[in-house]
Design a protein around this motif. Structure first.
Motif, short mmCIF file in Angstrom:
data_model
loop_
_atom_site.label_atom_id
_atom_site.label_comp_id
_atom_site.label_asym_id
_atom_site.label_seq_id
_atom_site.Cartn_x
_atom_site.Cartn_y
_atom_site.Cartn_z
N GLN A 41 -16.19 91.72 -17.35
CA GLN A 41 -17.31 91.47 -18.24
C GLN A 41 -17.09 92.11 -19.61
OE1 GLN A 41 -20.59 92.98 -15.98
NE2 GLN A 41 -20.93 91.05 -14.92
N GLU A 42 -16.49 93.27 -19.63
CA GLU A 42 -16.22 93.94 -20.91
C GLU A 42 -15.19 93.17 -21.72
OE1 GLU A 42 -14.25 98.09 -22.44
OE2 GLU A 42 -15.34 98.09 -20.54
N ALA A 96 -14.49 89.99 -21.46
CA ALA A 96 -15.01 88.67 -21.81
C ALA A 96 -15.83 88.71 -23.09
CB ALA A 96 -15.85 88.12 -20.67
N GLN A 97 -16.35 89.87 -23.46
CA GLN A 97 -17.15 89.99 -24.67
C GLN A 97 -16.28 90.19 -25.92
OE1 GLN A 97 -20.37 89.44 -24.61
NE2 GLN A 97 -20.28 89.18 -22.41
N LYS A 98 -14.97 90.32 -25.75
CA LYS A 98 -14.07 90.54 -26.88
C LYS A 98 -13.02 89.43 -26.93
CE LYS A 98 -14.37 95.54 -26.44
NZ LYS A 98 -13.64 96.76 -26.13
N GLU A 118 -14.13 91.70 -33.06
CA GLU A 118 -15.12 92.69 -32.62
C GLU A 118 -16.38 92.63 -33.43
OE1 GLU A 118 -14.00 96.54 -31.39
OE2 GLU A 118 -11.90 95.98 -31.32
#
Length: 70
Positions: free
Chosen positions: A40-41, A43-45, A70
């Motif tokens: 999940q971490e 996938a946000q970047k 970012e």
């Protein structure tokens, strides 16, 4: 020779099997949770390739072309 130390609930019996099973399931749950959090971490970047034509087949400098948004 008579075996008088037999015990169903000794650590090498049913209790030991249950302890080992609970321990393995706990390890599985923790590693699954950590894996999902890591996905999940990441996938946000998202990332973008700056110059796709400059990438060569086998070159250690290819990582320089990837830029993380970012």
């Amino acid at each position: 020779m008579e075996n008088t130390n037999r015990n169903v609930f000794a650590l090498n019996g049913a209790t030991g099997m249950l302890i080992a099973t609970v321990l393995l399931l706990t390890i599985l749950a923790v590693l699954t949770y950590l894996g999902i959090k890591a996905q999940q971490e990441v996938a946000q970047k998202p990332y973008a390739i700056e110059n796709p034509s400059a990438i060569e087949m086998k070159n250690v400098d290819n990582a320089k072309h990837i830029k993380i948004k970012e």
